[in-house]
Design an enzyme around this catalytic site. Structure first.
Site, PDB file in Angstrom:
ATOM      1  CE  LYS A  11      -3.947  -2.389   2.395  1.00  0.00           C
ATOM      2  NZ  LYS A  11      -5.081  -2.179   3.229  1.00  0.00           N
ATOM      3  CE1 TYR A  51      -9.315  -2.927   0.001  1.00  0.00           C
ATOM      4  CE2 TYR A  51      -8.539  -1.056  -1.130  1.00  0.00           C
ATOM      5  CZ  TYR A  51      -8.255  -2.227  -0.459  1.00  0.00           C
ATOM      6  OH  TYR A  51      -7.242  -2.278   0.088  1.00  0.00           O
ATOM      7  CG  PHE A  59     -13.332   0.899   6.667  1.00  0.00           C
ATOM      8  CD1 PHE A  59     -12.969   0.523   5.553  1.00  0.00           C
ATOM      9  CD2 PHE A  59     -14.233   0.161   7.528  1.00  0.00           C
ATOM     10  CE1 PHE A  59     -13.094  -0.930   5.117  1.00  0.00           C
ATOM     11  CE2 PHE A  59     -14.434  -1.339   7.162  1.00  0.00           C
ATOM     12  CZ  PHE A  59     -13.683  -1.729   5.830  1.00  0.00           C
ATOM     13  CB  THR A  93      -7.268  -6.028   9.662  1.00  0.00           C
ATOM     14  OG1 THR A  93      -7.803  -7.407   8.922  1.00  0.00           O
ATOM     15  CG2 THR A  93      -7.748  -4.882   8.868  1.00  0.00           C
ATOM     16  NE  ARG A 104      -2.460  -5.666   7.162  1.00  0.00           N
ATOM     17  CZ  ARG A 104      -3.568  -6.252   6.453  1.00  0.00           C
ATOM     18  NH1 ARG A 104      -4.045  -7.351   7.307  1.00  0.00           N
ATOM     19  NH2 ARG A 104      -4.313  -6.027   5.395  1.00  0.00           N
ATOM     20  CG  ASN A 114      -3.896  -2.397   6.899  1.00  0.00           C
ATOM     21  OD1 ASN A 114      -3.601  -1.860   5.785  1.00  0.00           O
ATOM     22  ND2 ASN A 114      -4.603  -3.040   7.322  1.00  0.00           N
ATOM     23  CG  HIS A 117      -5.254  -6.244  -0.557  1.00  0.00           C
ATOM     24  ND1 HIS A 117      -6.566  -6.435  -0.142  1.00  0.00           N
ATOM     25  CD2 HIS A 117      -5.332  -7.366  -1.620  1.00  0.00           C
ATOM     26  CE1 HIS A 117      -7.264  -7.240  -0.760  1.00  0.00           C
ATOM     27  NE2 HIS A 117      -6.299  -7.859  -1.816  1.00  0.00           N
ATOM     28  CD  GLU A 128      -8.579  -9.316  -4.058  1.00  0.00           C
ATOM     29  OE1 GLU A 128      -7.678  -9.851  -3.706  1.00  0.00           O
ATOM     30  OE2 GLU A 128      -9.519  -8.915  -3.429  1.00  0.00           O
TER      31      GLU A 128
END
Ligand code: UDP
Ligand code: MG
Length: 158
Positions: A11, A51, A59, A93, A104, A114, A117, A128
């Protein structure tokens, strides 16, 4: 256990903090095979599709803002049981309670920033991987180290 492919995203926080190499190392060291790699900007359109399961969650707007704010790295990995193995390497998570030893748990404290993914099921992985990679961007190649990562007789059926 079957041979699987999974999508990992480093990320924006991971790329901005210079943690890409260390994160990639966790997966490589475990024995997962790299089959795709791409530095890219996540567009609003791609974020909305990727998503979509979360779009009613509180969120969601912040998540899309975060994921589109700065480059990400899409990583495709292959291995026997790769989906769950990668999720376990990532940790829970929320960085605030992810176990030490996980990505994480070791590199962050935030519940939204975090770092990574990872696909959570074979169906999600297939979907994905198709969003982030063209079929010709996912490589078929022999990793010589596989002979020592897996038991050729028991696990590879050779
Ligand atoms: N997220 C968040 N707040 C929450 C839950 C999730 O910001 O309360 C973000 C976080 O970045 C997480 C992503 O939304 O990685 C997707 O959530 P999911 O429940 O699918 O967690 P994951 O599969 O990434 O562990
Ligand atoms: Mg998820």
């Amino acid at each position: 256990m079957t041979m699987e492919r999974t999508l990992i995203l480093a990320k924006p926080d991971a790329v901005q903090r210079g943690l890409l190499g260390r994160i990639l190392s966790r997966f490589e060291e475990k024995g997962l095979k790299l089959v795709g790699l791409k530095l890219m900007h996540m567009t609003d359109e791609l974020a909305a599709v990727h998503y979509e399961a979360h779009k009613e969650r509180p969120f969601y707007p912040g998540l899309v803002r975060f994921m589109t704010s700065s480059p990400i790295v899409a990583i495709a990995l292959e291995g026997i049981g790769a989906i769950d193995i990668a999720r376990n390497l990532m940790g829970a998570t929320f960085g605030s309670n992810a176990n030490p030893g996980t990505i994480r748990g070791d590199f962050g404290v935030s519940n939204s920033f975090n770092l990574v993914h990872g696909s959570d099921s074979p169906e999600a992985a297939e979907r994905e991987l198709g969003l982030f990679f063209g079929t010709n961007e996912l490589l078929e190649w022999d990793m010589d180290g596989c002979k020592w990562i897996y038991d050729p007789v028991e696990e590879l059926g050779q």
